[in-house]
Design an enzyme around this catalytic site. Structure first.
Site, PDB file in Angstrom:
ATOM      1  N   MET A 156      -0.360 -10.005  -5.000  1.00 24.64           N
ATOM      2  CA  MET A 156      -0.655 -11.370  -4.525  1.00 24.64           C
ATOM      3  C   MET A 156       0.601 -12.140  -4.175  1.00 24.64           C
ATOM      4  O   MET A 156       0.797 -13.280  -4.591  1.00 24.64           O
ATOM      5  CB  MET A 156      -1.441 -12.128  -5.595  1.00 24.64           C
ATOM      6  CG  MET A 156      -2.929 -12.191  -5.315  1.00 24.64           C
ATOM      7  SD  MET A 156      -3.294 -12.987  -3.731  1.00 24.64           S
ATOM      8  CE  MET A 156      -5.051 -13.181  -3.910  1.00 24.64           C
ATOM      9  N   GLY A 157       1.479 -11.509  -3.397  1.00 24.92           N
ATOM     10  CA  GLY A 157       2.642 -12.219  -2.861  1.00 24.92           C
ATOM     11  C   GLY A 157       2.207 -13.011  -1.632  1.00 24.92           C
ATOM     12  O   GLY A 157       1.030 -13.330  -1.448  1.00 24.92           O
ATOM     13  N   THR A 239      -1.595  -2.063   4.453  1.00 20.65           N
ATOM     14  CA  THR A 239      -0.565  -2.563   5.374  1.00 20.65           C
ATOM     15  C   THR A 239       0.748  -2.778   4.610  1.00 20.65           C
ATOM     16  O   THR A 239       1.623  -3.496   5.088  1.00 20.65           O
ATOM     17  CB  THR A 239      -0.983  -3.897   6.040  1.00 20.65           C
ATOM     18  OG1 THR A 239      -1.275  -4.851   5.014  1.00 20.65           O
ATOM     19  CG2 THR A 239      -2.188  -3.725   6.936  1.00 20.65           C
ATOM     20  N   SER A 240       0.873  -2.156   3.426  1.00 24.34           N
ATOM     21  CA  SER A 240       2.082  -2.409   2.624  1.00 24.34           C
ATOM     22  C   SER A 240       3.091  -1.270   2.824  1.00 24.34           C
ATOM     23  O   SER A 240       3.915  -1.339   3.739  1.00 24.34           O
ATOM     24  CB  SER A 240       1.717  -2.591   1.159  1.00 24.34           C
ATOM     25  OG  SER A 240       1.008  -1.472   0.665  1.00 24.34           O
ATOM     26  N   ARG A 241       3.004  -0.244   2.011  1.00 26.41           N
ATOM     27  CA  ARG A 241       3.859   0.931   2.178  1.00 26.41           C
ATOM     28  C   ARG A 241       2.997   2.171   1.939  1.00 26.41           C
ATOM     29  O   ARG A 241       2.192   2.213   0.999  1.00 26.41           O
ATOM     30  CB  ARG A 241       5.026   0.907   1.182  1.00 26.41           C
ATOM     31  CG  ARG A 241       6.133  -0.075   1.564  1.00 26.41           C
ATOM     32  CD  ARG A 241       6.883   0.356   2.838  1.00 26.41           C
ATOM     33  NE  ARG A 241       7.994  -0.517   3.163  1.00 26.41           N
ATOM     34  CZ  ARG A 241       7.939  -1.539   4.020  1.00 26.41           C
ATOM     35  NH1 ARG A 241       6.808  -1.831   4.639  1.00 26.41           N
ATOM     36  NH2 ARG A 241       9.025  -2.257   4.275  1.00 26.41           N
ATOM     37  N   GLU A 270       6.219   8.469   6.801  1.00 26.79           N
ATOM     38  CA  GLU A 270       6.245   7.906   8.145  1.00 26.79           C
ATOM     39  C   GLU A 270       7.364   8.504   8.995  1.00 26.79           C
ATOM     40  O   GLU A 270       8.470   8.675   8.469  1.00 26.79           O
ATOM     41  CB  GLU A 270       6.475   6.389   8.014  1.00 26.79           C
ATOM     42  CG  GLU A 270       5.460   5.571   8.774  1.00 26.79           C
ATOM     43  CD  GLU A 270       5.506   4.109   8.364  1.00 26.79           C
ATOM     44  OE1 GLU A 270       4.860   3.752   7.377  1.00 26.79           O
ATOM     45  OE2 GLU A 270       6.203   3.357   9.051  1.00 26.79           O
ATOM     46  N   HIS A 289       2.400   1.158  12.038  1.00 29.50           N
ATOM     47  CA  HIS A 289       3.209   0.160  11.316  1.00 29.50           C
ATOM     48  C   HIS A 289       3.415  -1.107  12.165  1.00 29.50           C
ATOM     49  O   HIS A 289       4.547  -1.469  12.514  1.00 29.50           O
ATOM     50  CB  HIS A 289       4.551   0.744  10.884  1.00 29.50           C
ATOM     51  CG  HIS A 289       5.141   0.056   9.679  1.00 29.50           C
ATOM     52  ND1 HIS A 289       5.844   0.703   8.697  1.00 29.50           N
ATOM     53  CD2 HIS A 289       5.120  -1.249   9.292  1.00 29.50           C
ATOM     54  CE1 HIS A 289       6.249  -0.165   7.771  1.00 29.50           C
ATOM     55  NE2 HIS A 289       5.808  -1.367   8.121  1.00 29.50           N
TER      56      HIS A 289
HETATM   57  C1  DGY Z   1       8.574  -5.178   6.476  1.00 26.86           C
HETATM   58  O1  DGY Z   1       9.280  -6.061   6.973  1.00 26.86           O
HETATM   59  O2  DGY Z   1       8.792  -4.719   5.358  1.00 26.86           O
HETATM   60  C2  DGY Z   1       7.440  -4.688   7.275  1.00 26.86           C
HETATM   61  O3  DGY Z   1       6.894  -3.515   6.760  1.00 26.86           O
HETATM   62  C3  DGY Z   1       7.823  -4.525   8.731  1.00 26.86           C
HETATM   63  O4  DGY Z   1       6.652  -4.682   9.462  1.00 26.86           O
END
Ligand code: DGY
Length: 330
Positions: A156-157, A239-241, A270, A289
């Site tokens: 929750m950032g 959508t994180s890592r 990736e 990404h």
């Molecule tokens: C980041 O800035 O960490 C993002 O993954 C780039 O889209």
């Protein structure tokens, strides 16, 4: 003699200008291909600063090769590609670019939720293949509702909160979350979110969306056991890592109907994507990404990275130091 900044990959010209106008000697490697560890080590040999991208692995050997290095400024919010502990040992500040990409990443998270649940990509392919003959009650792309569904946010950032706001206010979703540190009660109330254990969140959510950083504790957070806790109608969005998810386990769970769908913007290794994921098209959407990929935001990220370098080399405290406690910055 002016301080030297090496830029590992192409940057926007205005950010290069910003550093040069501040009196720095800027050496730019004009390529979008990462140069690799040995290449980075050679680049930093006489440099005071390295401005890098998230595809550059900055490890102990790179840091050891740059005896003059004072700052490694990554043009990204995430900094899991940098060995921060090693940087601290070498007295090198590490900076990142938070605060400008959370809204775009939250937008893209919703694009993935909608595309997967409502089968947008499959519908597009169907039309382009000339297969759309008429509307029918039982047409092939019947999907899952998003409005009113229960969203489980992990982490929750800034990004998790931006996703929560869209979900609660835009889509009438019931939002629960799990994070290492629970939010203060007034922020939970303002966002309209409920804290759950990770296991509870997995079992109760229609959509599970990952927004935690990659750390040893979050590596393969979503593994076989976690996927088995999810509903068979649930969708996983990341959508994180990439390494937060065990991709082989995810492909198995999707293939067997253990869960209903996935929207992925990031991958374990990736840019390689697990071949079993590539083979799945029903309610599975794969993006390259793109979380922060708007022109405006990418330019802002580059400007912040350049500003961090200038601050670190001209005596000011860079605003985005992630290891401030370990290095003497400014
Ligand atoms: C980041 O800035 O960490 C993002 O993954 C780039 O889209």
């Amino acid at each position: 003699m002016p301080a030297t900044v090496v830029v590992s990959q192409s940057l926007f010209p205005e950010s290069i200008a910003l550093m040069r106008e501040s009196g720095l000697d800027v050496v730019v490697r004009d390529s979008d291909e990462p140069v690799g560890g040995e290449g980075l080590a050679a680049m930093v040999a006489d440099a005071d600063a390295l401005l890098c991208q998230l595809t550059d692995a900055v490890d102990e050997s790179v840091l050891a090769a740059g005896p003059r290095l004072r700052v490694v400024a990554t043009c990204s919010a995430g900094f899991d590609h940098i060995d921060v502990a090693a940087a601290s040992r070498h007295g090198v500040a590490v900076t990142n670019t938070p605060g400008v990409l959370h809204e775009d990443t939250a937008d893209l998270t919703f694009a993935l939720i909608l595309a997967s649940a409502r089968r947008v990509v499959e519908g597009d392919a169907f039309v382009r293949a000339g297969r759309f003959k008429r509307w029918t009650l039982h047409q092939e792309q019947l999907g899952l509702p998003v409005h009113g569904a229960r969203l489980g946010i992990v982490g929750m950032g800034q990004i998790g909160r931006a996703v929560a706001r869209r979900a609660a206010h835009g889509f009438g979703m019931e939002v629960c979350y799990h994070s290492r540190t629970r939010l203060p009660a007034d922020i939970e109330r303002e966002l309209g979110v409920r804290h759950l254990s990770f296991e509870e969140l997995l079992g109760e959510s229609d959509v599970v969306s990952l927004h935690a950083p990659l750390t040893p504790a979050t590596h393969h957070l979503v593994d076989d056991a976690a996927l088995q806790r999810m509903k068979p109608t649930a969708i996983l969005v990341n959508t994180s890592r990439g390494p937060l998810v065990d991709e082989a386990a995810l492909a198995r769970a999707l293939g067997s109907g253990q869960i209903a769908g996935a929207g992925l913007d990031v991958y374990e290794d990736e840019p390689r994507v697990h071949p079993d994921l590539l083979a799945l098209t029903e309610r599975v959407v794969l993006l390259p990404h793109l979380g922060s990929a708007t022109e405006k935001t990418r330019r802002q990220m580059a400007e912040i990275a350049a500003t961090n370098v200038v601050a670190a080399l001209t005596g000011d405290v860079p605003p985005n130091v992630v290891n401030a406690e370990a290095v003497d910055v400014g």
